[in-house]
Design a protein around this motif. Sequence first.
Motif, mmCIF file in Angstrom:
data_model
loop_
_atom_site.group_PDB
_atom_site.id
_atom_site.type_symbol
_atom_site.label_atom_id
_atom_site.label_comp_id
_atom_site.label_asym_id
_atom_site.label_seq_id
_atom_site.Cartn_x
_atom_site.Cartn_y
_atom_site.Cartn_z
ATOM 1 N N ILE A 15 -4.367 1.109 -1.774
ATOM 2 C CA ILE A 15 -3.872 -0.262 -1.709
ATOM 3 C C ILE A 15 -3.432 -0.669 -3.111
ATOM 4 O O ILE A 15 -4.224 -0.632 -4.063
ATOM 5 C CB ILE A 15 -4.955 -1.220 -1.178
ATOM 6 C CG1 ILE A 15 -5.263 -0.915 0.292
ATOM 7 C CG2 ILE A 15 -4.501 -2.671 -1.323
ATOM 8 C CD1 ILE A 15 -6.328 -1.808 0.897
ATOM 9 N N GLU A 46 5.046 10.375 -1.026
ATOM 10 C CA GLU A 46 4.354 9.094 -1.069
ATOM 11 C C GLU A 46 5.313 7.992 -0.640
ATOM 12 O O GLU A 46 6.371 7.816 -1.248
ATOM 13 C CB GLU A 46 3.815 8.812 -2.476
ATOM 14 C CG GLU A 46 2.695 9.743 -2.905
ATOM 15 C CD GLU A 46 2.081 9.320 -4.229
ATOM 16 O OE1 GLU A 46 2.598 8.363 -4.851
ATOM 17 O OE2 GLU A 46 1.085 9.953 -4.648
ATOM 18 N N ARG A 98 1.064 5.380 1.368
ATOM 19 C CA ARG A 98 0.553 6.345 2.327
ATOM 20 C C ARG A 98 1.270 7.682 2.140
ATOM 21 O O ARG A 98 2.495 7.723 2.047
ATOM 22 C CB ARG A 98 0.767 5.837 3.757
ATOM 23 C CG ARG A 98 0.124 6.721 4.816
ATOM 24 C CD ARG A 98 0.107 6.019 6.155
ATOM 25 N NE ARG A 98 1.464 5.769 6.650
ATOM 26 C CZ ARG A 98 1.772 4.774 7.479
ATOM 27 N NH1 ARG A 98 0.841 3.926 7.878
ATOM 28 N NH2 ARG A 98 3.018 4.617 7.903
ATOM 29 N N PHE A 157 -6.318 -2.072 6.376
ATOM 30 C CA PHE A 157 -5.317 -1.400 5.543
ATOM 31 C C PHE A 157 -5.905 -0.164 4.850
ATOM 32 O O PHE A 157 -5.166 0.794 4.589
ATOM 33 C CB PHE A 157 -4.747 -2.380 4.515
ATOM 34 C CG PHE A 157 -3.729 -3.316 5.095
ATOM 35 C CD1 PHE A 157 -2.407 -2.927 5.236
ATOM 36 C CD2 PHE A 157 -4.101 -4.574 5.536
ATOM 37 C CE1 PHE A 157 -1.462 -3.783 5.790
ATOM 38 C CE2 PHE A 157 -3.167 -5.441 6.097
ATOM 39 C CZ PHE A 157 -1.839 -5.048 6.221
ATOM 40 N N HIS A 198 5.806 3.849 0.213
ATOM 41 C CA HIS A 198 5.239 2.549 -0.146
ATOM 42 C C HIS A 198 5.683 1.499 0.881
ATOM 43 O O HIS A 198 6.843 1.431 1.273
ATOM 44 C CB HIS A 198 5.691 2.145 -1.556
ATOM 45 C CG HIS A 198 5.277 3.124 -2.611
ATOM 46 N ND1 HIS A 198 4.097 3.016 -3.313
ATOM 47 C CD2 HIS A 198 5.880 4.265 -3.059
ATOM 48 C CE1 HIS A 198 3.992 4.019 -4.163
ATOM 49 N NE2 HIS A 198 5.058 4.793 -4.034
ATOM 50 N N TYR A 199 4.714 0.678 1.291
ATOM 51 C CA TYR A 199 4.967 -0.325 2.312
ATOM 52 C C TYR A 199 4.439 -1.682 1.848
ATOM 53 O O TYR A 199 3.460 -1.756 1.092
ATOM 54 C CB TYR A 199 4.276 0.039 3.630
ATOM 55 C CG TYR A 199 4.725 1.357 4.220
ATOM 56 C CD1 TYR A 199 5.783 1.406 5.120
ATOM 57 C CD2 TYR A 199 4.066 2.542 3.889
ATOM 58 C CE1 TYR A 199 6.191 2.608 5.678
ATOM 59 C CE2 TYR A 199 4.473 3.757 4.439
ATOM 60 C CZ TYR A 199 5.527 3.786 5.331
ATOM 61 O OH TYR A 199 5.932 4.968 5.880
ATOM 62 N N LYS A 242 -5.418 2.846 7.152
ATOM 63 C CA LYS A 242 -4.093 3.421 7.373
ATOM 64 C C LYS A 242 -3.325 3.726 6.082
ATOM 65 O O LYS A 242 -2.137 4.045 6.129
ATOM 66 C CB LYS A 242 -3.252 2.494 8.256
ATOM 67 C CG LYS A 242 -2.861 1.172 7.630
ATOM 68 C CD LYS A 242 -1.967 0.402 8.624
ATOM 69 C CE LYS A 242 -1.468 -0.911 8.032
ATOM 70 N NZ LYS A 242 -0.579 -1.633 8.987
ATOM 71 N N SER A 243 -4.002 3.650 4.949
ATOM 72 C CA SER A 243 -3.327 3.927 3.684
ATOM 73 C C SER A 243 -4.154 4.886 2.832
ATOM 74 O O SER A 243 -5.326 5.130 3.094
ATOM 75 C CB SER A 243 -3.093 2.624 2.916
ATOM 76 O OG SER A 243 -4.333 2.104 2.433
ATOM 77 N N ASP A 244 -3.491 5.437 1.823
ATOM 78 C CA ASP A 244 -4.200 6.259 0.840
ATOM 79 C C ASP A 244 -4.539 5.458 -0.410
ATOM 80 O O ASP A 244 -5.440 5.829 -1.155
ATOM 81 C CB ASP A 244 -3.334 7.476 0.458
ATOM 82 C CG ASP A 244 -3.218 8.473 1.597
ATOM 83 O OD1 ASP A 244 -4.219 9.147 1.887
ATOM 84 O OD2 ASP A 244 -2.138 8.555 2.225
ATOM 85 N N TYR A 289 0.825 -1.203 0.000
ATOM 86 C CA TYR A 289 0.000 0.000 0.000
ATOM 87 C C TYR A 289 0.866 1.262 0.000
ATOM 88 O O TYR A 289 2.068 1.219 0.289
ATOM 89 C CB TYR A 289 -0.938 0.018 1.203
ATOM 90 C CG TYR A 289 -0.256 0.002 2.546
ATOM 91 C CD1 TYR A 289 -0.013 1.181 3.247
ATOM 92 C CD2 TYR A 289 0.147 -1.209 3.131
ATOM 93 C CE1 TYR A 289 0.609 1.157 4.491
ATOM 94 C CE2 TYR A 289 0.771 -1.241 4.366
ATOM 95 C CZ TYR A 289 0.999 -0.059 5.040
ATOM 96 O OH TYR A 289 1.625 -0.070 6.263
#
Length: 322
Positions: free
Chosen positions: A212, A121, A102, A205, A123-124, A208-210, A100
């Motif tokens: 996926i 941005e 964020r 998810f 990425h995780y 907590k993300s912008d 995802y």
Amino acid sequence: MEAGFRCERCGAPLEVSPETIVAICPYCGFPNHISGNLKTESIFIIPSVNKNAIAKAFWEHVEKDFDLRRIKDEIGVVEIEGHYAPYWSGIVHVYGTVRYMRREQECHTDSKGNTHCHTVERHYTERVNENMHLLGSARRQVKSLGVDDLIKHFSKTRPEGKRLLDLDEDEWSKVKLEILNTEMDERHAKLMMREDAVDIVRNRFLDKSDRIELFDVHTDEPKDVKLLLLPMWTVYYRYQNSIFHAVFAGWDRKRVAATEPMNVFRRAQYLTGAGIGILLGAFGSAYTGSAVGALILTAIGGGIGWFFGSKVLEGQRVERGG
């Protein structure tokens, strides 16, 4: 109600609808398998306290509650109803990978001491590998007040149940309440559990993300699947010309949800909140230092004013938990 169905144990008539999977005999408590994929030995019951204990719990709550204590002499219990509601319980193993993005603020301070920030941005990638204990209704009806709260309270307390087939007639007479019929069999319940487990991970998810970017999550076949009969009591009481109700968990007398009268003190609190919201919105509209700031203040003020204003108009409030 379909006619012709009788209890396998005592021969008493059963109330059965086209969607009924298991019908509990109202006389002897025997679980009669009507249709669907379900093992009657997997039905467990959580023993309940009696009506008198629930009445006592209600008045104890009235004494402790700041608002209800003030109007105690004007409250009258109209009716106390109890029943066992069927819920499917099981453990689902969830595993997979989620990637995802964020957006985060990155700031730095220059040589002159000025701080500069910009959005980046990031990425995780995370692995998912956990067992979820899930509980869901075995009925298709629209949920009423207290149903979700009862599930949450059960998940916290985990009271010990007993296999329904192991109850003798004497034990059954002590815990006997109306039992709502089961309308979802084990096969359907397992499908729902697997879907719910994936949805829980996805929502976690999303929160907590912008965005996926990859969602590769799977589930194993649910294990330790049981049909649980949870005791739920509702106390209906009158205050002035209105009826309110409080919902209690039958195994420990815990009040899990309620509608309560809106007294003068509470109404004044909500009116004050609505007034603050209106003032904040007016200030935002008049604020000219920043268009974005004015818009934010106006939106926040309008939201606060609407929330507290709607509470005043409702005439009752919903309480959850003890």
